[in-house]
Structure formats: structure tokens, C-alpha cells
Write an enzyme that holds these catalytic residues in place. Structure first.
Site: not given
Length: 852
Positions: A564-565, A568, A570-571, A603, A707
Site C-alpha cells: 500500500l505504501g 523511510q 518501513g512499509e 505496518k 492528516d
């Protein structure tokens, strides 16, 4: 520069009310954007930048041709000689840089009743480089502009199409009947794209049901033969085409007018190549292409684009390539955003590959910054040579004075550098002490410390406890002493400071002084790329209690689906989890069949992450484990027994709200005609109420999301909404974030003015973001907030909110949005944070007072 309010007019067009359509378009596009006076009447345009072909006398020289001014004899008046048809008198204005000019104003000379000269008609010529002059024509090809009927009134005329130029000439049409004098003003804004020309194949002609559709660039101002060269036209005129390319915003034009189109039968290589020339070397971030996608008539967006970059004289050997997702469901015209990855170039050559028989563009825009080595003092490449006085001689005494001044400046700069370095060393020492204290206190357990945390990619920062400070969480800590403010904003925003932290009120230090606010800018991203909640110390104290028990989940039961994304360190992965129901608390249940796999977001911290990143990851787990609300994404389990460390959170089967709504249409004629899936306004109301409920819960804990947007809301069955936190990590939404000097990324289009200018994130700033999120929902996420403004103009607009002189720009009321809903939005965007509603009030209003 495409004023993307166009889609909002589609609903009006479907209602078959053309007059309302025209009015809505004009208001949406030109109501308050890019129509500021450029400085003739107020004196920002200097006398030396105003010239003329001739003048009656010194008292009617070019410098007196300023709108609404009475200096000299009251206007510019040309010295007329010869036959009228051979007279080419002009008043010329040098704007010093490229500008987007949308409106012009003219006035005659009355000189307190002594004069009565004015121009009944005039023409305009313009130039971008001072050498090639172009005659302006309206969209029907007419050159002559109707002007004044007396010497007193000011007559304003919209320029359609608008002009992109540095030099403008007003040329009165002179006849035998009267003398002419003129006073003028230009309205518009600076052309930030920096685009000076594009070269392209000539648009082609389509035959549709016996009707000719002309897809040529009718307002192109360069040379045209087999191709178009050295000009600008419809791709930069600020007008986006409608979904149906056979219709147009403009009356009395031919079908297809809004688009430039080509058929693949004319291009054996399968692509259309367009080259874009810019005023200087620039740092490019994105390109946006407005494309038609009426696939029922064999028109689609491009299948792939390949872009080459030229920085000096040679083209780079390695291009970039981008392939958008093809859409065979929604026939709406849309912007396709292409990331240009901060390439430095003065020219870009893009090859757009066909995905069907026809490809049509109506607008192409670029987002970029001037390259660092092109200073603001350097004249554009296309500018005229600097005018020197050949009779002036520089003597040795002046040279000695100049050298002395330079030496003094050097000494001052050295002193400043020493002070800055000293401050950096001192701040780093303080940071090390603070970090050492935190590291000593942090353990591998998930117990909650009584601290206030604000996270960035490098290290956590802490602030004094509630007993040591009288302020609640409002202040964001800086990235570090090496942070540099955006150079292009330094001259644009007011200078202000903060009073006591008890009140949080602002006071103007020096009204009107153009200076960037010395705000501390925070990186909102956590270690895996998503945003992190801001949590005050007091709230952490109230929640501390017992240690949090989070179940360990076997990794082997996770099946990877897609990434998904990333951040710096982790993913974020989309996975299927087997048997995760057995790991849940009693108060939590899944609406799935037993033994069925469940979609989850994982995550994952990279194994090479440093100690600070690991500490931040553990703290994020502590925060997430405390959130238990039906409208907030829950932490389900963790994988902590071995690297890589993982936290497992909920995910919803319909993905995020932004993508969900963009694939749907409101109930009505458009949905019926296109057979598109729909979402009713009652469903929108239900989803908005859930978001308000989730934010009410966060605010009750004094958590600040920072956000909130549709990209951070997930959609489940029956329009269930849960607020998430990893939209920032997704490349899909990189265009929603503004990067500060390569360091922090900020969602400025959703941020309150005090968050952008002061770095203050509070529940009140979350309320502001909720108003923008509600606006996104009612526009079905078909456009970005403030899409007609560049990122820098969005930041400039926050300065207008601070100054509060009624010049700030608000998001417009979406089509068919009820007035009470828009009133609620406006209350969320109130300048005074204390006058914005709380989330409890918003939730109550949505439940009881507003119907769709």
C-alpha cells in the site's frame, strides 16, 4: 492553471440550463483567482517599464497612462500623423516576467473637465521575449476590442483566451473623427508554470454521425503548418474540456473546440510527441494532463507516457515512464497526474501513447520550482538585454567603494555563519541529552510513558509535563537546526509572533512586512510512512494505567496481497490474515464467516531501521492500542518476536474513501446515462456523520490526527467508515503533499492557516481538515481542493486568512450541496480557532440539523 471547477458545471449541463452553465463556469474560474491588478494604478509597475510609440507632449507621456490616475495631463496621448489606416501607435508595458493576464481595463482623458479624448476600440499585441509580437484574438477570431464611450468610465474586458506574456501593447484604433488618449490596467497573476511554448502535431478532425468535430488548437499563437511550434494555445488557456467533447464551455464555437485531439491512424509509432520549452532550468515535480475518456466513442486517456529531459543543450539518455490505470467504467474527463521526480530541465519532451483510436487533451500544467542556481536577480532567458547608458563611465573611486562594500558584506556573512554553526552545535547537544533520557526510559514493553510525543523520521521529541508548562499540545518541534525555509515564500507572507502559550493568540509584529513566518515545521510521517497522531502529556497520563496487552500473531498466517505504501524505515502491506478473530478482544468482532480470511493492513519496520526508528515504532503501537472506537481503525495484533517488527491493523474491503467516491457518481441523470455506480446523498450524510463521530472520540482523548482527508478514511460494508493513518505513505497521493526543501511533506490543501504558518496542530486544525474532507465528499473526490491554485498560491492564501482583509479564497460550494452543509464547512474554516465548532457540535449538527 486549469480551473477545475469545470466538472461542477457538468451537473448543471445535464439539467439542460445553458445560461446557468455559462454563469457558473465564469464565476468558478474567474471569480477570485488570477484577477488582481498588476500595478499600473498603484505604481508597482515602474515608469521605466512603461513606454510608447509617441506622445503629444511630456505631460501626456506613457508613464501617465495609468488607470484612475490624474498625473500630468491625465493620460497617455499618441502623436498622430499620417492616414489612420497606417497608424500603429501603441502603449507598451513590460511586466519583467511572464504573467497570466485575464482582464484589461481602459479609461479616457478628462483632466478635470478639460479633456474629452478616449479610444472607442483598440487592439492588443503581446510578446514573451520582446522580439516576436502576437496579435490577440478572441475565441471567435476577432481582434478589435470595444472600449470607452466617454472619458470618465472605466471599461473592463475579459480576455478569452487569456494571455501569457511579459510585454503588452495597447493599440488604439484611430479614425478621423476624434483624438485618442488612454489610461490602462492589466489584471492577472504571475505565470508560475514557466512554460513559454509547446511544439505539437496539429490537432485533427473527426467525423461523428455525419458531424465534423474539429479538434485543432484554435488559439495557438505560434507557427502552424504540419505541426505547431514556438507558441502557446488551448493546452494552457485555463479551460478544461467537458466530459462530452462535442460540447463546449464557449458559445458560438464548433464541436470539439475545447480539445486538441489526434487519431492513432496518423502516427505509425503509436504515440503523439509534444515538446515543452520553459523560461529557464526548473526542478519539476509533477505534470497534470486533462484528458477525455469517452470510451464509448473510442476516446481514452493515454496508455503510457515517456518523458525526456533537457537541462542544457543535450537530452538525457534515460527517460521516465508512467502508465495510468485505464478506466473503462467512468467516461468522465479527468486529470492524469504524472510524477516527474524532481528532474532538472529547461525542456521536456513527452511521448503520449494511444490506448484507443483517439486521444484528446484540453490542458497540460506543470508544477516546478526554479533551479537553485537561477537566482531571482537573473533575468529570464527570453528577456531583453539590460539597458546601459553608453555615456556613463565607472571611475576608480567608485570601484574602491564597491570593493569596500563587498568586503564588509563578506565579513557580515562570515559572522552570521559562525552564529548559525554555534546554534546548530548547541541544539544538537540539547537533542542528544533529550534523546539519551528517552532511550533510557524506553523498554520493550508496551507501557505508556507520561510524555507528549511528536514524531518525525529521525527521533522523537519530548516536551515538559503539564505541571511544567501551562500550554496544552499546540507547538510542533522543528526538524532540526539545518532546516531551511522555502526560498520562494520568504517574500510573500507576513511576519508575526506568538504571545504567551496560555492564550495561543497572535499579534502582528510589523504589519505588512513581507517575511516568511518563522514557524517550526514538523515532519508528520511516522517510520512506515503514515502520519502519526499528536498526543499530549496529560492525555497519556490519563491513559497510562496498566500495561497494554497486545497479542502476538503468527507471521505464517499472513498472506501478502499488495504494497500500500512506504516510508523511510518501513512499509505498509495489504495482507490476508487467517484466524485473526481468535486474537481479538471480547468487545471487538468481525463481520465475516468463521474460518474466512480477513483483509488487514500490516505496518512493517525494516530490519535495518535504527534504534530511534524502532523506539518510534513501539510508541506508535502504544498509541494505536489505546484507540477503541467503531469509527477508528483498530490495532489487532503485533509480530514482535523477531524482525521485521509488525503491527496489524484493520482494513476495509472497499478501500479508501477517495478512490471509492471517485469511482461513483451522485444519483441523477449522469449516473443513468453512463450506467455508473452511484452513492446517494443520504449515504454521504451517513459517512460524514461517522467521520465526525470518530474525530469526536479522538478529540475527547486530546489526540490530534493532523492528516484528516478522504484518503485516510476506509470504507467497509454498508458505507461503514473508519479513520486510518497511512494515506501519506501511498504513492497514489504524493500529489496531495507539499515537500519542504526535500525534508517534510505537508498536506497543505487540508491544513489550517495556523498549521501552515505557525506549525500549530490542534483539534481546531483537525476541524478545519474535516471541513475540507466534507467538501471532498460532496464533490465525489473528482478534484483536489484548491485545484485552481498552485501549492505556493495555497500557502499565500493562508497569509490572507492571517491578515483577515476579506481577500482569502474559500473552497466553493459544491454543486447541489445544501446551504446548511456549506455553512457548516465555512464555520470549520473560521480564522479564529475558538469560533470553529467542536467535533461534538459537528456530530450533533450532522445528526439532527442537516438533511441531504
Amino acid at each position: 492553471w486549469c480551473y477545475k471547477a469545470i466538472y461542477s458545471s457538468v451537473y448543471t449541463r445535464v439539467l439542460r440550463d445553458p445560461s446557468s452553465l455559462k454563469g457558473q463556469i465564469n464565476q468558478s474560474i474567474f471569480a477570485c483567482v488570477c484577477r488582481s491588478p498588476l500595478g499600473m494604478s498603484r505604481g508597482q509597475i515602474l515608469d521605466e517599464d512603461i513606454s510608447a510609440s509617441s506622445q503629444w507632449s511630456d505631460s501626456t507621456a506613457a508613464k501617465y497612462g495609468r488607470l484612475d490616475c490624474e498625473e500630468g495631463d491625465g493620460a497617455w496621448c499618441p502623436e498622430i500623423a499620417g492616414e489612420p489606416e497606417n497608424i500603429n501607435e501603441f502603449l507598451q508595458i513590460d511586466l519583467r516576467s511572464l504573467h497570466f493576464i485575464t482582464l484589461v481595463g481602459t479609461q479616457g482623458r478628462h483632466a478635470g473637465g478639460i479633456g474629452n479624448e478616449f479610444a472607442q476600440t483598440y487592439k492588443i499585441k503581446y510578446s514573451r521575449d520582446g522580439s516576436r509580437w502576437i496579435s490577440w484574438r478572441n475565441r471567435q477570431g476577432k481582434e478589435v476590442i470595444e472600449a470607452n464611450r466617454n472619458a470618465y468610465d472605466i471599461v473592463l474586458k475579459d480576455l478569452e483566451p487569456p494571455i501569457i506574456a511579459r510585454f503588452i501593447r495597447f493599440m488604439p484604433v484611430i479614425d478621423h473623427s476624434m483624438n485618442v488618449c488612454m489610461r490602462v490596467e492589466l489584471y492577472g497573476c504571475e505565470w508560475l508554470d514557466g512554460l513559454v511554448s509547446y511544439n505539437s502535431p496539429v490537432g485533427q478532425q473527426m467525423t461523428l454521425n455525419g458531424q465534423y468535430i474539429y479538434l485543432n488548437d484554435s488559439v495557438y499563437d505560434g507557427a502552424m503548418s504540419n505541426s505547431m511550434t514556438e507558441g502557446l494555445g488551448q493546452l494552457t488557456d485555463g479551460m478544461c474540456g467537458l466530459d462530452d467533447f462535442t460540447h463546449s464551455h464557449v458559445y458560438n464555437v464548433w464541436p470539439g473546440y475545447d480539445y486538441v485531439g489526434w487519431t492513432n491512424e496518423s502516427f505509425s509509432n503509436g504515440y503523439v510527441e509534444i515538446m515543452f520549452e520553459f523560461d529557464r532550468t526548473r526542478n519539476f515535480t509533477t505534470m497534470k494532463v486533462h484528458c477525455n475518456n469517452m470510451f464509448s466513442r473510442r476516446v481514452k486517456t493515454f496508455q503510457k507516457v515517456v518523458c525526456y529531459f533537457r537541462s542544457e543543450s543535450d537530452w538525457e539518455a534515460t527517460p521516465i515512464s508512467f502508465s495510468p490505470v485505464m478506466d473503462d467504467v467512468n467516461p468522465s474527463a479527468r486529470f492524469v497526474t504524472v510524477s516527474l521526480y524532481n528532474h532538472m530541465a529547461s525542456a521536456i519532451k513527452c511521448q503520449y501513447y494511444f490506448s484507443d483510436i483517439w486521444m484528446m487533451f484540453s490542458e497540460i500544467t506543470f508544477q516546478s520550482d526554479t533551479a537553485m542556481y537561477n537566482t531571482t536577480l537573473s533575468p529570464p532567458k527570453t528577456g531583453p538585454p539590460i539597458r546601459d547608458d553608453p555615456t556613463h563611465k565607472v571611475d576608480d573611486s567608485n570601484t574602491r567603494i564597491l570593493i569596500g562594500c563587498l568586503v564588509a558584506i563578506i565579513f557580515i556573512l562570515v559572522a552570521i555563519i559562525v552564529i548559525i554553526l554555534w546554534r546548530q552545535v548547541w541544539q544538537k547537544m540539547l537533542e542528544k541529552v533529550s534523546r539519551r533520557m528517552l532511550d533510557d526510559e524506553l523498554t520493550a514493553s508496551l507501557s505508556i510513558q507520561s510524555e507528549t510525543f511528536t514524531y518525525n523520521n529521525n527521533s522523537p521529541s519530548s516536551v515538559p509535563s503539564e505541571q511544567e508548562s501551562s500550554s496544552t499540545y499546540e507547538r510542533i518541534f522543528p526538524l532540526g537546526p539545518d532546516y531551511q525555509e522555502p526560498s520562494r515564500l520568504v517574500r510573500k507572507l507576513p511576519e508575526f509572533s506568538q504571545t504567551s502559550e496560555d492564550t495561543g493568540e497572535l499579534q502582528i509584529v510589523q504589519e505588512g512586512v513581507p517575511h516568511y513566518a518563522e514557524a517550526d515545521i514538523v515532519n508528520l510521517q511516522g517510520v512506515t510512512g503514515g502520519n502519526t497522531y499528536a498526543v499530549p502529556a496529560l492525555t497519556m497520563d490519563l491513559l497510562s494505567g496498566k500495561d497494554v496487552a497486545v497479542e502476538e500473531f503468527p507471521r505464517k498466517l499472513l498472506t501478502f496481497k499488495e504494497k500500500l505504501g512506504e516510508g523511510q524505515f518501513g512499509e505498509v502491506h495489504l495482507c490476508e490474515a487467517e484466524g485473526i478473530q481468535d486474537f481479538m478482544d471480547e468487545d471487538f468482532s468481525f463481520d465475516v464467516i468463521e474460518n474466512q480470511t480477513v483483509l488487514v493492513a500490516v505496518k512493517m519496520l525494516r530490519t535495518d531501521a535504527n534504534k530511534n526508528a524502532r523506539n518510534d515504532f513501539l510508541k506508535e503501537i502504544k498509541i494505536m492500542s489505546r484507540l477503541k472506537d467503531p469509527n477508528i481503525i483498530r490495532l489487532l495484533a503485533v509480530c514482535m518476536s523477531s524482525d521485521p517488527l509488525c503491527m496489524i491493523t484493520e482494513y476495509m474491503e472497499n478501500g479508501d474513501l477517495n478512490q471509492f467516491l471517485s469511482r461513483h457518481e451522485p444519483e441523477g441523470m449522469i449516473a443513468l446515462l453512463s450506467n455508473a455506480p452511484t452513492v446517494s446523498y443520504s449515504n454521504l450524510h451517513h459517512m460524514a456523520t461517522q467521520i465526525a463521530s470518530g474525530m469526536k472520540y479522538l478529540s475527547s482523548l486530546n489526540f490530534v490526527h493532523r492528516d484528516l482527508a478522504t484518503r485516510n478514511c476506509l470504507v467497509g460494508k454498508n458505507f461503514t467508515i473508519k479513520i486510518a493513518d497511512f494515506g501519506m505513505s501511498r504513492n497514489l497521493y504524493s500529489g496531495d503533499y507539499y515537500r519542504i526543501q526535500g525534508r517534510a511533506v505537508l498536506p497543505i490543501r487540508w491544513m489550517s492557516w495556523e498549521s501552515i504558518l505557525l506549525g500549530k496542530f490542534t483539534t481546531s486544525s483537525d476541524v478545519w481538515a474535516f471541513g475540507v474532507t466534507l467538501w471532498e465528499m460532496l464533490t465525489f473526490c473528482k478534484e483536489q481542493p484548491y485545484s485552481q491554485l498552485s501549492d505556493e498560491q495555497v500557502i499565500e492564501n493562508t497569509g490572507e486568512f492571517f491578515r483577515d482583509q476579506r481577500r482569502q479564497i474559500y473552497l466553493p460550494q459544491p454543486p447541489m450541496c445544501p446551504d446548511p452543509v456549506y455553512k457548516l464547512m465555512l464555520s470549520c474554516w473560521h480564522r479564529n480557532t475558538k469560533e470553529r465548532p467542536s467535533f461534538q457540535e459537528i456530530h450533533h449538527t450532522l445528526l439532527d440539523c442537516i438533511g441531504y
